[in-house]
Design a protein around this motif. Structure first.
Motif, PDB file in Angstrom:
ATOM      1  N   ILE A  65       0.866  -1.183   0.000  1.00 53.59           N
ATOM      2  CA  ILE A  65       0.000   0.000   0.000  1.00 53.59           C
ATOM      3  C   ILE A  65       0.901   1.230   0.000  1.00 53.59           C
ATOM      4  O   ILE A  65       1.740   1.388   0.898  1.00 53.59           O
ATOM      5  CB  ILE A  65      -0.911   0.022   1.243  1.00 53.59           C
ATOM      6  CG1 ILE A  65      -1.823  -1.204   1.230  1.00 53.59           C
ATOM      7  CG2 ILE A  65      -1.722   1.309   1.302  1.00 53.59           C
ATOM      8  CD1 ILE A  65      -2.582  -1.400   2.520  1.00 53.59           C
ATOM      9  N   GLU A  66       0.764   2.066  -0.994  1.00 51.70           N
ATOM     10  CA  GLU A  66       1.579   3.281  -1.068  1.00 51.70           C
ATOM     11  C   GLU A  66       0.697   4.460  -0.672  1.00 51.70           C
ATOM     12  O   GLU A  66      -0.289   4.754  -1.362  1.00 51.70           O
ATOM     13  CB  GLU A  66       2.158   3.431  -2.479  1.00 51.70           C
ATOM     14  CG  GLU A  66       3.078   2.252  -2.819  1.00 51.70           C
ATOM     15  CD  GLU A  66       3.832   2.418  -4.136  1.00 51.70           C
ATOM     16  OE1 GLU A  66       3.637   3.441  -4.823  1.00 51.70           O
ATOM     17  OE2 GLU A  66       4.627   1.510  -4.446  1.00 51.70           O
ATOM     18  N   PRO A  67       1.040   5.107   0.437  1.00 50.75           N
ATOM     19  CA  PRO A  67       0.146   6.134   0.990  1.00 50.75           C
ATOM     20  C   PRO A  67      -0.153   7.286   0.027  1.00 50.75           C
ATOM     21  O   PRO A  67      -1.216   7.885   0.098  1.00 50.75           O
ATOM     22  CB  PRO A  67       0.908   6.650   2.225  1.00 50.75           C
ATOM     23  CG  PRO A  67       1.949   5.624   2.509  1.00 50.75           C
ATOM     24  CD  PRO A  67       2.243   4.907   1.250  1.00 50.75           C
ATOM     25  N   ASP A  68       0.782   7.555  -0.877  1.00 52.58           N
ATOM     26  CA  ASP A  68       0.566   8.689  -1.779  1.00 52.58           C
ATOM     27  C   ASP A  68      -0.108   8.291  -3.098  1.00 52.58           C
ATOM     28  O   ASP A  68      -0.212   9.115  -4.006  1.00 52.58           O
ATOM     29  CB  ASP A  68       1.906   9.372  -2.095  1.00 52.58           C
ATOM     30  CG  ASP A  68       2.513   9.978  -0.841  1.00 52.58           C
ATOM     31  OD1 ASP A  68       1.736  10.359   0.061  1.00 52.58           O
ATOM     32  OD2 ASP A  68       3.755  10.047  -0.748  1.00 52.58           O
ATOM     33  N   ALA A  69      -0.539   7.030  -3.200  1.00 54.37           N
ATOM     34  CA  ALA A  69      -1.214   6.604  -4.432  1.00 54.37           C
ATOM     35  C   ALA A  69      -2.433   7.484  -4.672  1.00 54.37           C
ATOM     36  O   ALA A  69      -3.085   7.949  -3.729  1.00 54.37           O
ATOM     37  CB  ALA A  69      -1.628   5.141  -4.318  1.00 54.37           C
ATOM     38  N   ARG A  70      -2.731   7.693  -5.957  1.00 56.05           N
ATOM     39  CA  ARG A  70      -3.846   8.601  -6.288  1.00 56.05           C
ATOM     40  C   ARG A  70      -5.134   7.832  -6.512  1.00 56.05           C
ATOM     41  O   ARG A  70      -5.169   6.879  -7.294  1.00 56.05           O
ATOM     42  CB  ARG A  70      -3.497   9.409  -7.541  1.00 56.05           C
ATOM     43  CG  ARG A  70      -2.698  10.648  -7.201  1.00 56.05           C
ATOM     44  CD  ARG A  70      -2.763  11.612  -8.340  1.00 56.05           C
ATOM     45  NE  ARG A  70      -2.180  11.021  -9.542  1.00 56.05           N
ATOM     46  CZ  ARG A  70      -1.609  11.741 -10.495  1.00 56.05           C
ATOM     47  NH1 ARG A  70      -1.577  13.055 -10.400  1.00 56.05           N
ATOM     48  NH2 ARG A  70      -1.100  11.161 -11.553  1.00 56.05           N
ATOM     49  N   TYR A  71      -6.178   8.258  -5.836  1.00 58.58           N
ATOM     50  CA  TYR A  71      -7.494   7.637  -5.967  1.00 58.58           C
ATOM     51  C   TYR A  71      -8.446   8.632  -6.616  1.00 58.58           C
ATOM     52  O   TYR A  71      -8.377   9.833  -6.350  1.00 58.58           O
ATOM     53  CB  TYR A  71      -8.016   7.208  -4.587  1.00 58.58           C
ATOM     54  CG  TYR A  71      -7.127   6.162  -3.944  1.00 58.58           C
ATOM     55  CD1 TYR A  71      -7.237   4.824  -4.296  1.00 58.58           C
ATOM     56  CD2 TYR A  71      -6.145   6.526  -3.012  1.00 58.58           C
ATOM     57  CE1 TYR A  71      -6.400   3.868  -3.745  1.00 58.58           C
ATOM     58  CE2 TYR A  71      -5.305   5.575  -2.452  1.00 58.58           C
ATOM     59  CZ  TYR A  71      -5.438   4.248  -2.822  1.00 58.58           C
ATOM     60  OH  TYR A  71      -4.602   3.307  -2.278  1.00 58.58           O
ATOM     61  N   SER A  72      -9.355   8.102  -7.441  1.00 56.18           N
ATOM     62  CA  SER A  72     -10.297   8.994  -8.121  1.00 56.18           C
ATOM     63  C   SER A  72     -11.337   9.505  -7.134  1.00 56.18           C
ATOM     64  O   SER A  72     -11.919  10.572  -7.315  1.00 56.18           O
ATOM     65  CB  SER A  72     -10.981   8.260  -9.275  1.00 56.18           C
ATOM     66  OG  SER A  72     -11.649   7.110  -8.803  1.00 56.18           O
ATOM     67  N   ARG A  73     -11.582   8.726  -6.083  1.00 53.48           N
ATOM     68  CA  ARG A  73     -12.516   9.154  -5.051  1.00 53.48           C
ATOM     69  C   ARG A  73     -12.355   8.242  -3.853  1.00 53.48           C
ATOM     70  O   ARG A  73     -11.856   7.124  -3.988  1.00 53.48           O
ATOM     71  CB  ARG A  73     -13.943   9.176  -5.622  1.00 53.48           C
ATOM     72  CG  ARG A  73     -14.913   8.144  -5.123  1.00 53.48           C
ATOM     73  CD  ARG A  73     -16.332   8.415  -5.638  1.00 53.48           C
ATOM     74  NE  ARG A  73     -17.252   8.541  -4.513  1.00 53.48           N
ATOM     75  CZ  ARG A  73     -18.563   8.305  -4.592  1.00 53.48           C
ATOM     76  NH1 ARG A  73     -19.120   7.974  -5.739  1.00 53.48           N
ATOM     77  NH2 ARG A  73     -19.325   8.445  -3.530  1.00 53.48           N
ATOM     78  N   THR A  74     -12.745   8.708  -2.681  1.00 55.78           N
ATOM     79  CA  THR A  74     -12.746   7.863  -1.488  1.00 55.78           C
ATOM     80  C   THR A  74     -14.161   7.809  -0.941  1.00 55.78           C
ATOM     81  O   THR A  74     -14.819   8.835  -0.785  1.00 55.78           O
ATOM     82  CB  THR A  74     -11.785   8.416  -0.411  1.00 55.78           C
ATOM     83  OG1 THR A  74     -10.454   8.363  -0.921  1.00 55.78           O
ATOM     84  CG2 THR A  74     -11.846   7.576   0.860  1.00 55.78           C
TER      85      THR A  74
END
Lengths: 164, 414
Positions: free
Chosen positions: B243-252
């Motif tokens: 799990i990379e904390p700075d990964a980009r998510y389109s939404r949470t």
């Protein structure tokens, strides 16, 4: 002229061809009788080659059954236009060479006359011509080849590298 | 650049660093074919692609689960053809009638592993995300190409992060979380995207599979639970999968488990979800416990805990179809099956059962069914006028006793 067949939102693959009518349960030769057999029984007897499906969002959601778009191809559906498609359906239709366009044409009524040039993405209606949004070139190449199998045989590779 | 789990797995499979939006050619680690689609796959493979042999028989799994055992002459002959073909191709991973649903079996057999790219001829192939794999469903042509070449092409998806907080209360389950996600994201909320499920480290492998089988019901291309927590303690996860904390998510999407109630999806859409307590009285004719979403040993055991010492309502037929032979054997060994049968339930062969409306308890026109499966589409389980409500195994058991859709807490108070 071809006719428009209107459908609503979230048309799922169980509506397009119910699981009970799969080639596995019946026979490949009968598949052309089954598109929308329960959801819209007048579709299969009435649809003509080149007719266009205009639907609401999330068209083709649900199962991965390729016999759903296959059945639409067998009866000659010329294009499907919807604001959005479920991804497996989109991919299956692309693989079979059925042109899909992402556009919201909810003002077009069921039974309206129209003609599509899928190469240029121009839809001719009684209210004039509309330029539909075109998918990327590499996707159009798959349609033009007639689907992913002829595309693969022609290029010897998947579209991934061409799309870079 | 930090990557989501989907980006990490597809980078590994593509042999280069990729990010969301790119189209890649990827190596397939495992391809699954089931009986329903196999005739088309085999025809495309040999007739259209001209491939005599599959690319690697050890990386192919064949399951006979969709109509198992055969329901008519057509399916019987088709299954025999599939068996002969698998033998002729030296495919050892043939899971025949009674072994169970492909998704459950591939996880039990540890063919589905963290970090793998798995493609299956079934939309619920998102299931494999329960062990931290990228599992995705495809049609016959894509699967035939994968069988011929060991490759596929994919658009690297953006990822939606589902973030859970707290713990589920008694009588509330992973199924209620999956239905809550459908309620919030809607049926197309994750189209062309992957889902990562965070905050579920305490979930069992079965509970994770309940979540990931339903990723497709919100349009997801894959649904991945990070392979952390006690359920995956004995599973080797590749070191590059983190799990990379700075990964980009389109939404949470934040979900508070503490105040979640039992959820029900009413006909005919999976995202037509309401709290059970706001549903009103819905009398049912059939309770159907099974499928890749909720047919495991723990699901049957949860139903048995409620049914122990009780009888199902005489107006209700209750069908139990285990997800696998392993689930069935565990349920026999600990008395779960005895309890279910003593309460009045009927047992079917492990497999998909009536989920696709083909056999083993299809619904008639007036039937109202409480189903632990994943789809309530019109006509899904049989007659188009049948009404299908989706709920958890606990709700299924409570409903079987009450004769109307009921919460487990309501029944256990009586």
């Amino acid at each position: 002229m071809s006719r428009i067949w209107r459908f609503g939102d979230d048309v799922n693959t169980d509506q397009i061809v119910p699981g009970r009518y799969a080639p596995y349960m019946t026979s490949e030769a009968e598949l052309r009788k089954y598109p929308f057999i329960e959801a819209r029984p007048e579709f299969a007897p009435g649809v003509q080659p080149g007719d266009i499906i205009v639907a609401g969002r999330n068209f083709g959601c649900g199962s991965s059954r390729e016999y759903a778009p296959q059945a639409l191809k067998l009866v000659g559906v010329g294009a499907i236009i919807a604001p959005s498609f479920a991804r497996i359906f989109y991919r299956n239709a692309l693989n079979l060479g059925i042109p899909l366009f992402e556009a919201d044409l909810d003002w077009l009524s069921d039974g309206a006359e129209a003609q599509i040039d899928s190469g240029s993405g121009v839809l001719h209606t009684s209210r004039g011509a509309i330029q539909l949004p075109q998918p990327p070139t590499w996707m159009q190449e798959i349609w033009q080849a007639g689907g992913i199998v002829p595309y693969f045989r022609e290029h010897g590779r998947f579209p991934g590298e061409a799309a870079r | 650049m930090a990557q989501t789990l989907a980006e990490q797995i597809l980078s590994h499979a593509a042999g280069r660093t990729v990010q969301a939006g790119e189209v890649v050619t990827a190596r397939v680690d495992l391809a699954m074919v089931h009986d329903s689609i196999a005739p088309s796959v085999i025809r495309i493979l040999h007739e259209q692609l001209g491939a005599e042999r599959v690319w690697n028989p050890d990386r192919i799994a064949v399951a006979i689960d969709h109509v198992a055992p055969a329901a008519n002459l057509q399916t019987a002959e088709s299954q025999n053809n599939l068996r002969s073909w698998a033998r002729s191709q030296n495919i050892r991973n043939l899971f025949d009638v009674g072994r169970g649903i492909a998704h459950q079996v591939l996880i039990e057999e540890r063919l589905a592993r963290p970090g793998l790219l798995i493609v299956g001829s079934d939309s619920h192939s998102t299931a494999y995300g329960a062990v931290g794999a990228f599992g995705t469903g495809m049609g016959a042509t894509d699967i035939a190409l994968a069988l011929a070449t060991g490759q596929t092409w994919l658009r690297v998806p953006e990822t939606i992060r589902v973030q859970a907080h707290g713990r589920l209360r008694s009588g509330v389950t992973a199924k209620d979380v999956a239905l809550k996600i459908a309620r919030e994201l809607r049926a197309d909320g994750a189209t062309y995207q992957a889902i990562e499920y965070h905050g579920f480290d305490s979930f069992s492998l079965g509970e994770r599979t309940t979540l990931t089988t339903m990723a497709i019901e919100v349009g997801g291309k894959a649904g991945i639970v990070p392979p952390n927590g006690p359920a995956l303690a004995n599973e080797y996860a590749p070191s590059w999968l983190t799990i990379e904390p700075d990964a980009r998510y389109s939404r949470t999407l934040e979900i508070n488990l503490d105040d979640l109630d039992p959820q029900i999806a009413a006909p005919n859409h999976v995202d037509n979800v309401t709290d059970l307590r706001n549903l009103g009285r819905i009398n049912v004719d059939v309770v159907y416990l099974g499928t890749c979403t909720n047919g495991r040993h723990e699901d049957m055991a949860a139903a048995a805990r409620i049914l122990r010492g009780r009888r199902i309502n005489p107006q209700v037929r209750m069908m139990v179809v285990p997800a696998s032979s392993e689930a069935l054997q565990l349920a026999i060994a600990d008395g779960t099956i005895s309890t279910l049968l003593a309460a009045g339930a009927t047992l079917g062969t492990p497999g998909c059962g009536a989920c696709i409306g083909r056999h083993m308890g299809v619904l008639g026109p007036t039937d109202v069914c409480l189903f632990t499966g994943n789809r309530n589409f019109r006509g899904r389980m049989g007659h188009p006028d049948a009404q299908i409500y989706l709920g958890s195994p606990e709700v299924a058991a409570a409903t079987a006793v009450a004769g109307y859709i009921a919460s487990p807490n309501e029944i256990e108070r009586t």
